[in-house]
Write a protein that holds these residues in place. Structure first.
Motif, PDB file in Angstrom:
ATOM      1  N   TRP A  19       0.793  -1.092   0.016  1.00 24.33           N
ATOM      2  CA  TRP A  19      -0.135   0.216  -0.023  1.00 24.33           C
ATOM      3  C   TRP A  19       0.869   1.152   0.131  1.00 24.33           C
ATOM      4  O   TRP A  19       1.686   1.332   1.103  1.00 24.33           O
ATOM      5  N   SER A  20       0.760   2.077  -0.892  1.00 25.63           N
ATOM      6  CA  SER A  20       1.461   3.212  -0.951  1.00 25.63           C
ATOM      7  C   SER A  20       0.427   4.376  -0.769  1.00 25.63           C
ATOM      8  O   SER A  20      -0.247   4.590  -1.750  1.00 25.63           O
ATOM      9  N   VAL A  21       0.470   5.193   0.155  1.00 30.03           N
ATOM     10  CA  VAL A  21      -0.688   6.066   0.364  1.00 30.03           C
ATOM     11  C   VAL A  21       0.108   7.486   0.262  1.00 30.03           C
ATOM     12  O   VAL A  21       0.940   7.911   0.813  1.00 30.03           O
ATOM     13  N   VAL A  22      -0.430   8.318  -0.750  1.00 33.06           N
ATOM     14  CA  VAL A  22      -0.311   9.604  -0.901  1.00 33.06           C
ATOM     15  C   VAL A  22      -1.676  10.205  -1.207  1.00 33.06           C
ATOM     16  O   VAL A  22      -1.962  10.474  -2.267  1.00 33.06           O
ATOM     17  N   VAL A  23      -2.434  10.411  -0.205  1.00 27.49           N
ATOM     18  CA  VAL A  23      -3.665  10.932  -0.448  1.00 27.49           C
ATOM     19  C   VAL A  23      -4.207  12.134  -0.161  1.00 27.49           C
ATOM     20  O   VAL A  23      -3.538  12.654   0.708  1.00 27.49           O
ATOM     21  N   VAL A  24      -5.091  12.713  -1.015  1.00 26.90           N
ATOM     22  CA  VAL A  24      -5.325  14.284  -0.823  1.00 26.90           C
ATOM     23  C   VAL A  24      -6.547  14.579  -0.502  1.00 26.90           C
ATOM     24  O   VAL A  24      -6.843  15.610  -0.388  1.00 26.90           O
ATOM     25  N   GLY A  25      -7.607  13.633  -0.310  1.00 25.03           N
ATOM     26  CA  GLY A  25      -8.971  13.593   0.193  1.00 25.03           C
ATOM     27  C   GLY A  25     -10.064  13.774  -0.866  1.00 25.03           C
ATOM     28  O   GLY A  25     -11.281  14.140  -0.601  1.00 25.03           O
ATOM     29  N   LEU A  26      -9.765  13.393  -2.083  1.00 27.03           N
ATOM     30  CA  LEU A  26     -10.599  13.158  -3.203  1.00 27.03           C
ATOM     31  C   LEU A  26     -10.215  12.349  -4.109  1.00 27.03           C
ATOM     32  O   LEU A  26      -8.940  11.824  -3.907  1.00 27.03           O
ATOM     33  N   THR A  27     -10.901  11.760  -5.157  1.00 28.91           N
ATOM     34  CA  THR A  27     -10.603  10.917  -5.938  1.00 28.91           C
ATOM     35  C   THR A  27     -10.619  11.388  -7.618  1.00 28.91           C
ATOM     36  O   THR A  27     -11.489  12.187  -7.702  1.00 28.91           O
ATOM     37  N   VAL A  28      -9.611  10.904  -8.130  1.00 20.71           N
ATOM     38  CA  VAL A  28      -9.340  11.689  -9.601  1.00 20.71           C
ATOM     39  C   VAL A  28      -9.245  10.605 -10.604  1.00 20.71           C
ATOM     40  O   VAL A  28      -8.669   9.628 -10.453  1.00 20.71           O
ATOM     41  N   LYS A 215     -12.710   4.175  -0.725  1.00 27.23           N
ATOM     42  CA  LYS A 215     -12.386   5.610  -0.616  1.00 27.23           C
ATOM     43  C   LYS A 215     -12.738   6.184   0.727  1.00 27.23           C
ATOM     44  O   LYS A 215     -11.793   7.012   1.264  1.00 27.23           O
ATOM     45  N   SER A 216     -13.973   5.786   1.153  1.00 27.92           N
ATOM     46  CA  SER A 216     -14.257   6.361   2.336  1.00 27.92           C
ATOM     47  C   SER A 216     -13.169   6.190   3.712  1.00 27.92           C
ATOM     48  O   SER A 216     -13.038   6.978   4.390  1.00 27.92           O
ATOM     49  N   TYR A 217     -12.889   4.719   3.729  1.00 29.05           N
ATOM     50  CA  TYR A 217     -11.798   4.465   4.636  1.00 29.05           C
ATOM     51  C   TYR A 217     -10.444   5.097   4.575  1.00 29.05           C
ATOM     52  O   TYR A 217      -9.827   5.569   5.537  1.00 29.05           O
ATOM     53  N   MET A 218     -10.038   5.538   3.471  1.00 27.69           N
ATOM     54  CA  MET A 218      -8.666   6.005   3.323  1.00 27.69           C
ATOM     55  C   MET A 218      -8.809   7.394   3.219  1.00 27.69           C
ATOM     56  O   MET A 218      -7.832   8.175   3.573  1.00 27.69           O
ATOM     57  N   ARG A 219      -9.984   7.877   3.073  1.00 29.01           N
ATOM     58  CA  ARG A 219     -10.232   9.378   3.239  1.00 29.01           C
ATOM     59  C   ARG A 219     -10.157   9.941   4.648  1.00 29.01           C
ATOM     60  O   ARG A 219      -9.837  10.826   5.140  1.00 29.01           O
ATOM     61  N   ASP A 220     -10.497   8.812   5.745  1.00 32.50           N
ATOM     62  CA  ASP A 220     -10.276   8.747   7.015  1.00 32.50           C
ATOM     63  C   ASP A 220      -8.933   9.105   7.650  1.00 32.50           C
ATOM     64  O   ASP A 220      -8.597   9.127   8.682  1.00 32.50           O
ATOM     65  N   ALA A 221      -7.932   8.284   6.652  1.00 29.41           N
ATOM     66  CA  ALA A 221      -6.547   8.571   7.134  1.00 29.41           C
ATOM     67  C   ALA A 221      -5.868   9.813   6.823  1.00 29.41           C
ATOM     68  O   ALA A 221      -5.586  10.088   5.798  1.00 29.41           O
ATOM     69  N   ARG A 222      -5.754  10.621   7.866  1.00 26.97           N
ATOM     70  CA  ARG A 222      -5.526  12.121   7.685  1.00 26.97           C
ATOM     71  C   ARG A 222      -4.155  12.096   7.201  1.00 26.97           C
ATOM     72  O   ARG A 222      -3.147  11.411   7.692  1.00 26.97           O
ATOM     73  N   GLY A 223      -3.860  12.980   6.232  1.00 29.58           N
ATOM     74  CA  GLY A 223      -2.682  13.266   5.738  1.00 29.58           C
ATOM     75  C   GLY A 223      -2.078  12.361   4.907  1.00 29.58           C
ATOM     76  O   GLY A 223      -0.846  11.958   4.587  1.00 29.58           O
ATOM     77  N   THR A 224      -2.928  11.347   4.377  1.00 26.62           N
ATOM     78  CA  THR A 224      -2.250  10.060   3.815  1.00 26.62           C
ATOM     79  C   THR A 224      -2.693  10.254   2.298  1.00 26.62           C
ATOM     80  O   THR A 224      -3.725  10.650   1.862  1.00 26.62           O
ATOM     81  N   PHE A 225      -1.813   9.603   1.278  1.00 21.56           N
ATOM     82  CA  PHE A 225      -2.008   9.501  -0.002  1.00 21.56           C
ATOM     83  C   PHE A 225      -2.180   8.107  -0.334  1.00 21.56           C
ATOM     84  O   PHE A 225      -1.121   7.349   0.058  1.00 21.56           O
ATOM     85  N   THR A 226      -3.384   7.794  -1.310  1.00 25.45           N
ATOM     86  CA  THR A 226      -3.546   6.213  -1.587  1.00 25.45           C
ATOM     87  C   THR A 226      -3.410   5.953  -2.919  1.00 25.45           C
ATOM     88  O   THR A 226      -4.499   6.884  -3.695  1.00 25.45           O
ATOM     89  N   LEU A 227      -2.950   5.118  -3.384  1.00 19.51           N
ATOM     90  CA  LEU A 227      -2.928   4.733  -4.874  1.00 19.51           C
ATOM     91  C   LEU A 227      -3.782   3.372  -4.891  1.00 19.51           C
ATOM     92  O   LEU A 227      -3.022   2.266  -4.205  1.00 19.51           O
ATOM     93  N   ALA A 228      -4.937   3.339  -5.464  1.00 20.75           N
ATOM     94  CA  ALA A 228      -5.461   1.966  -5.480  1.00 20.75           C
ATOM     95  C   ALA A 228      -5.543   1.462  -7.198  1.00 20.75           C
ATOM     96  O   ALA A 228      -5.458   2.458  -7.914  1.00 20.75           O
ATOM     97  N   GLY A 310      -6.385  11.540   1.572  1.00 21.13           N
ATOM     98  CA  GLY A 310      -7.023  11.701   2.842  1.00 21.13           C
ATOM     99  C   GLY A 310      -7.206  13.069   3.357  1.00 21.13           C
ATOM    100  O   GLY A 310      -6.594  13.991   2.948  1.00 21.13           O
ATOM    101  N   ASP A 311      -7.824  13.197   4.264  1.00 19.94           N
ATOM    102  CA  ASP A 311      -8.011  14.509   4.961  1.00 19.94           C
ATOM    103  C   ASP A 311      -6.997  15.125   5.435  1.00 19.94           C
ATOM    104  O   ASP A 311      -6.008  14.783   6.294  1.00 19.94           O
ATOM    105  N   GLY A 312      -6.568  16.400   4.713  1.00 15.78           N
ATOM    106  CA  GLY A 312      -5.466  17.133   5.274  1.00 15.78           C
ATOM    107  C   GLY A 312      -4.438  16.962   4.343  1.00 15.78           C
ATOM    108  O   GLY A 312      -3.163  17.546   4.365  1.00 15.78           O
ATOM    109  N   ALA A 313      -4.644  16.073   3.261  1.00 16.91           N
ATOM    110  CA  ALA A 313      -3.236  15.571   2.472  1.00 16.91           C
ATOM    111  C   ALA A 313      -3.206  16.609   1.313  1.00 16.91           C
ATOM    112  O   ALA A 313      -4.188  16.634   0.375  1.00 16.91           O
ATOM    113  N   VAL A 314      -2.319  17.439   1.333  1.00 14.67           N
ATOM    114  CA  VAL A 314      -2.164  18.447   0.356  1.00 14.67           C
ATOM    115  C   VAL A 314      -0.708  18.504  -0.084  1.00 14.67           C
ATOM    116  O   VAL A 314       0.154  17.881   0.418  1.00 14.67           O
ATOM    117  N   GLY A 315      -0.394  19.472  -1.340  1.00 13.64           N
ATOM    118  CA  GLY A 315       0.667  19.526  -1.829  1.00 13.64           C
ATOM    119  C   GLY A 315       1.221  18.387  -2.810  1.00 13.64           C
ATOM    120  O   GLY A 315       0.601  17.376  -3.310  1.00 13.64           O
TER     121      GLY A 315
END
Length: 320
Positions: A19-28, A215-228, A310-315
């Motif tokens: 699992w490599s997380v670099v989540v930003v809080g939305l799906t694209v 998506k709902s689970y990984m958006r709860d992971a604050r500051g996390t980036f996820t690649l599915a 994830g929540d708060g994942a920016v930049g």
């Protein structure tokens, strides 16, 4: 306590996980990525931070090949994917061998960790022991099955003895991973999930975890980036010719340098940013090559990798 010395001095615990997380809080989706503002100066700063001796990179790689229950199919190339990802992280991405933890089912000596309770305790212990600072990173990679309980609507990571009739006792709740990541102080948290494998569950009402639930689970992971590895109502396909999954094969290629291309994010890169792969470059590379390859396989189909923030994942986050 949880480590064993190997002849090659690697730390191996068990694994079919990437699992490599670099989540930003939305799906694209491909071509629709929302790009954070960045400048050459900003990326130079990131580059300096990335190559600073103070930065430590830690990885947890989990993957299982053989499932004992009659209702759960095996994942034939999971061990190959784990080895490929590990070698890529060490050779191309600056990860130290001692900072990589593997969990697989290919070593009988490590079977004590092949249940969700022991693994959760192991992961919690390892994360608590990390001397992570603000600039450090944690990567979690999982390759295997994700299951959605039709009664409780809860999502689970499956283990070799997973039982669809008793998922709470034989699987790890996906929400628990989010909670563990929320307690990690690392600045960069990357999750990479190669799940929803074709033919995963047989003769069961629900089966593969729905993308919207994931998506709902990984958006709860604050500051996390996820690649599915795939999107809604899609599957993650094997690549028999390469003896890898399509997603993990291109994940490794991208990290090895193929994703580092000028203009990959629609911008002109400077000499200061070439040689650094960020999460958007990697995502766009995967979106292009995984989709095309999966579609052209004899038994393939639609497979579009997804980026979840994830929540708060920016930049813009450097990965390799």
């Amino acid at each position: 306590m949880f480590e064993r010395a190997r002849s090659n001095s690697r730390v191996v615990l068990l694994g079919h996980l990437f699992w490599s997380v670099v989540v930003v809080g939305l799906t694209v989706g491909p071509g629709l990525a929302e790009r954070p503002e960045r400048s050459v100066v900003a990326k130079r700063s990131v580059q300096h931070k990335l190559r600073s001796p103070a930065v430590e990179k830690h990885a947890f790689l989990v993957g299982f090949k053989t499932y004992e229950g009659a209702s759960v199919s095996n994942v034939p190339y999971s061990h190959n994917d784990i080895r490929l990802v590990r070698d890529t992280l060490e050779t191309f991405c600056g990860y130290k061998s001692e900072n990589i933890v593997e969990l697989t089912d290919d070593d009988p000596d490590d079977r004590r960790f092949l249940n969700p309770v022991a693994f959760r305790d192991l992961l919690q212990h390892r994360l608590s022991q990390l001397r992570v600072g603000y600039s450090d990173s944690v990567l979690f990679y999982y390759t295997g099955h994700g299951y959605l309980d039709p009664l409780t609507k809860q999502g689970y990571f499956t283990f070799p003895q997973f039982d669809v009739d008793n998922p709470a006792a034989t699987g790890l709740l996906m929400s628990e991973l989010s909670s563990l990541l929320n307690g990690c102080p690392a600045q960069t948290k990357l999750v990479v999930l190669d799940m929803c494998h074709a033919g995963a569950f047989k003769h069961v009402q629900a089966g593969n975890i729905e993308y919207d639930k994931l998506k709902s689970y990984m958006r709860d992971a604050r500051g996390t980036f996820t690649l599915a590895s795939c999107g809604r109502r899609q599957l993650s396909y094997p690549w028999p010719e390469k003896r890898q999954s399509v997603f993990s094969a291109f994940l490794a290629r991208g990290l090895q340098g193929a994703a580092d291309k000028p203009g990959m994010n629609g911008e002109q890169e400077s000499h200061a940013t070439l040689g650094i792969i960020d999460h958007l470059e990697l995502y766009r590379y995967l979106a292009e090559h995984v989709s095309e390859t999966a579609r052209n396989l004899p038994d393939g189909g639609q497979q579009e990798p997804q980026l979840i923030l994830g929540d708060g994942a920016v930049g813009v986050v450097p990965i390799a």
